[in-house]
Design an enzyme around this catalytic site. Structure first.
Site, PDB file in Angstrom:
ATOM      1  N   LYS A 132      -7.307 -15.443 -18.938  1.00 57.45           N
ATOM      2  CA  LYS A 132      -5.944 -15.408 -18.400  1.00 57.45           C
ATOM      3  C   LYS A 132      -5.651 -16.661 -17.575  1.00 57.45           C
ATOM      4  CE  LYS A 132      -4.272 -11.295 -19.656  1.00 57.45           C
ATOM      5  NZ  LYS A 132      -2.946 -11.057 -20.247  1.00 57.45           N
ATOM      6  N   ASN A 183      -2.135  -4.112 -10.427  1.00 58.68           N
ATOM      7  CA  ASN A 183      -2.387  -2.787 -11.014  1.00 58.68           C
ATOM      8  C   ASN A 183      -1.106  -1.969 -11.203  1.00 58.68           C
ATOM      9  OD1 ASN A 183      -4.792  -3.791  -9.564  1.00 58.68           O
ATOM     10  ND2 ASN A 183      -5.754  -1.984 -10.442  1.00 58.68           N
ATOM     11  N   TYR A 223     -11.955 -11.962 -19.323  1.00 62.13           N
ATOM     12  CA  TYR A 223     -10.550 -11.635 -19.046  1.00 62.13           C
ATOM     13  C   TYR A 223      -9.975 -12.606 -18.018  1.00 62.13           C
ATOM     14  CZ  TYR A 223      -6.574  -8.580 -17.774  1.00 62.13           C
ATOM     15  OH  TYR A 223      -5.330  -8.045 -17.509  1.00 62.13           O
ATOM     16  N   GLN A 267     -12.941   0.072  -1.298  1.00 67.39           N
ATOM     17  CA  GLN A 267     -12.207  -1.044  -1.922  1.00 67.39           C
ATOM     18  C   GLN A 267     -10.740  -0.638  -2.078  1.00 67.39           C
ATOM     19  OE1 GLN A 267     -14.301   1.014  -3.482  1.00 67.39           O
ATOM     20  NE2 GLN A 267     -14.191   0.949  -5.696  1.00 67.39           N
ATOM     21  N   THR A 268      -9.843  -1.617  -2.011  1.00 67.88           N
ATOM     22  CA  THR A 268      -8.415  -1.282  -2.043  1.00 67.88           C
ATOM     23  C   THR A 268      -7.737  -1.825  -3.311  1.00 67.88           C
ATOM     24  OG1 THR A 268      -7.647  -3.306  -0.944  1.00 67.88           O
ATOM     25  CG2 THR A 268      -8.293  -1.443   0.477  1.00 67.88           C
ATOM     26  N   VAL A 286      -8.435   3.380 -12.988  1.00 68.50           N
ATOM     27  CA  VAL A 286      -8.670   4.364 -11.936  1.00 68.50           C
ATOM     28  C   VAL A 286      -7.627   5.489 -11.922  1.00 68.50           C
ATOM     29  CG1 VAL A 286      -7.521   3.019 -10.094  1.00 68.50           C
ATOM     30  CG2 VAL A 286      -9.346   4.607  -9.531  1.00 68.50           C
ATOM     31  N   VAL A 287      -6.359   5.167 -12.088  1.00 67.49           N
ATOM     32  CA  VAL A 287      -5.338   6.222 -11.998  1.00 67.49           C
ATOM     33  C   VAL A 287      -5.502   7.217 -13.151  1.00 67.49           C
ATOM     34  CG1 VAL A 287      -2.863   6.717 -12.048  1.00 67.49           C
ATOM     35  CG2 VAL A 287      -3.702   4.774 -10.727  1.00 67.49           C
ATOM     36  N   SER A 288      -5.664   6.696 -14.373  1.00 67.47           N
ATOM     37  CA  SER A 288      -5.808   7.605 -15.517  1.00 67.47           C
ATOM     38  C   SER A 288      -7.112   8.389 -15.406  1.00 67.47           C
ATOM     39  CB  SER A 288      -5.724   6.830 -16.833  1.00 67.47           C
ATOM     40  OG  SER A 288      -6.453   5.637 -16.764  1.00 67.47           O
TER      41      SER A 288
END
Ligand code: NAD
Ligand code: UDP
Ligand code: UDP
Length: 317
Positions: free
Chosen positions: A152, A177, A148, A212-213, A190-192
């Site tokens: 990209k 993100n 990926y 981690q951020t 992560v959110v889903s």
């Protein structure tokens, strides 16, 4: 004769971001062609647009040539979540690279504008914080994320070379993100993941120690940025960091989602995936200055709307 409506191609138009973009472009009176091979996107994402007189869906894989007559191209086709892009890494590279070549060839032939959905992953596991567009990145080119990240990065190279060599009118958006309704419930982002786990009462899987951020941008803000970038003067081609600079640890995100949902889920630890970036936060000064854009939806509000979407998807009260 001058066309009344701008003709716009959105590759990956049946995906999470693509479907919101198609919707937005139709509202702006564009003629929209959504090209997608439904690898990670679904017809459901655009079902509400089918039947609109200016909307058309093409089942098409961007690794193959495409001949259509358009004024603008948004090149979003590419699996975006780590589990999806690592499932068939060779296809991910082909989509990123051959897809870019084909869409750039199309833009060159029709003399149209083309925007690339690039990513903060071009910075890899960054050693500069927050990341500015001038940072060249820290990518492991032989690791599991490389299909990926390097795909990209090569796409950005192609965009700049088509611009310099053939005068193609390009725009590069480095998207950080982004979350919101129509994220795929099983794509591992992560959110889903956290919302679905919290709604089901399942354990919330924090990878590593959760220190981690990431910074999370609500989808409406991001789509606004993409449309502004396409409309910007030709010399403002970027790259532009597009994202929300509010930074949270993954543990903070987990706790916030559990609290908002009032869930009985426990937070558990799972192994940190290889090459998982420790810190990520965009410096968006360039977008603020040149595109007059900044995100306006706070995390709490964006999460509320995303939780509402997953509640109806999972039929949870
Ligand atoms: P998504 O997986 O929901 O959407 C990608 C779409 O591309 C899907 O509909 C998929 O079926 C389609 N696709 C994949 N391979 C294709 C191919 N070979 N030919 C035609 N269509 C193909 O992901 P998303 O989050 O909507 O991401 C859209 C774009 O934005 C991607 O290019 C991604 O790299 C980029 N991006 C997204 C984020 C984010 O946080 N959502 C962050 C950075 C970059
Ligand atoms: N291409 C496409 N649609 C077009 C024009 C070109 O898909 O409308 C593809 C074409 O198949 C080619 C690629 O874009 O492989 C790159 O085009 P370019 O003109 O740069 O290269 P060439 O055709 O000279 O190889
Ligand atoms: N993550 C997590 N639990 C999950 C899914 C992800 O702790 O169930 C972490 C992951 O390790 C990463 C961050 O959340 O540090 C963001 O992951 P995501 O896959 O959403 O995006 P990316 O790593 O591409 O930024």
């Amino acid at each position: 004769m001058e066309d009344l409506h701008r003709r716009v191609l959105v590759t990956g138009g049946a995906g999470f971001l693509g479907s919101h973009l198609c919707e937005r472009l139709l509202k702006a009176d564009c003629d929209v062609i959504c090209a997608d091979n439904f690898y990670t996107g679904t017809k459901n994402n655009v079902a509400h647009l089918v039947g609109h007189p200016r909307f058309e869906v093409l089942r098409h894989d961007v690794t193959f040539p495409l001949y259509v007559e358009v004024d603008e191209i948004y090149n979003l086709a590419c699996p975006a979540s780590p589990i999806h892009y690592q499932f068939d890494p060779v296809q991910t590279v082909k989509t990123a690279v051959h897809g870019a070549i084909n869409m750039l060839g199309l833009a060159k032939r029709v003399k149209g504008k083309i925007l690339q959905a690039s990513t903060s992953e071009v910075y890899g596991d960054p050693t500069v914080h927050p990341q500015t567009e001038s940072y060249w990145g820290n990518v492991n080119q032989i690791g599991p994320r490389a299909c990926y990240d390097e795909g990209k990065r090569c796409a950005e190279t192609l965009f700049f070379d088509y611009h310099r060599q053939h005068g193609v009118n390009i725009r590069i958006a480095r998207i950080f993100n982004t979350y919101g309704p129509r994220m795929h419930p099983n794509d591992g982002r992560v959110v889903s993941n956290f919302i679905v786990q919290a709604l089901k009462g399942d354990p919330i899987t924090v990878y590593g120690d959760g220190s981690q951020t990431r910074s999370f941008c609500f989808v409406d803000d991001l789509i606004d940025a993409l449309v502004r970038l396409m409309a910007a003067p030709d010399e403002a081609f970027g790259p532009f960091n597009l994202g929300n600079p509010d930074e949270y640890t993954i543990l903070e995100l987990a706790e916030r989602i559990v609290t908002m949902i009032g869930s009985r889920s426990r937070i558990i630890r799972a192994p940190l995936p290889q090459d998982d970036p420790m810190q990520r936060c965009p410096d968006i000064s360039r977008a603020r200055r040149i595109l007059d854009w900044e995100p306006s939806v706070p995390l709490e509000e964006g999460l509320e709307r995303t939780i509402g979407y997953f509640k109806s998807l999972l039929k949870v009260e």
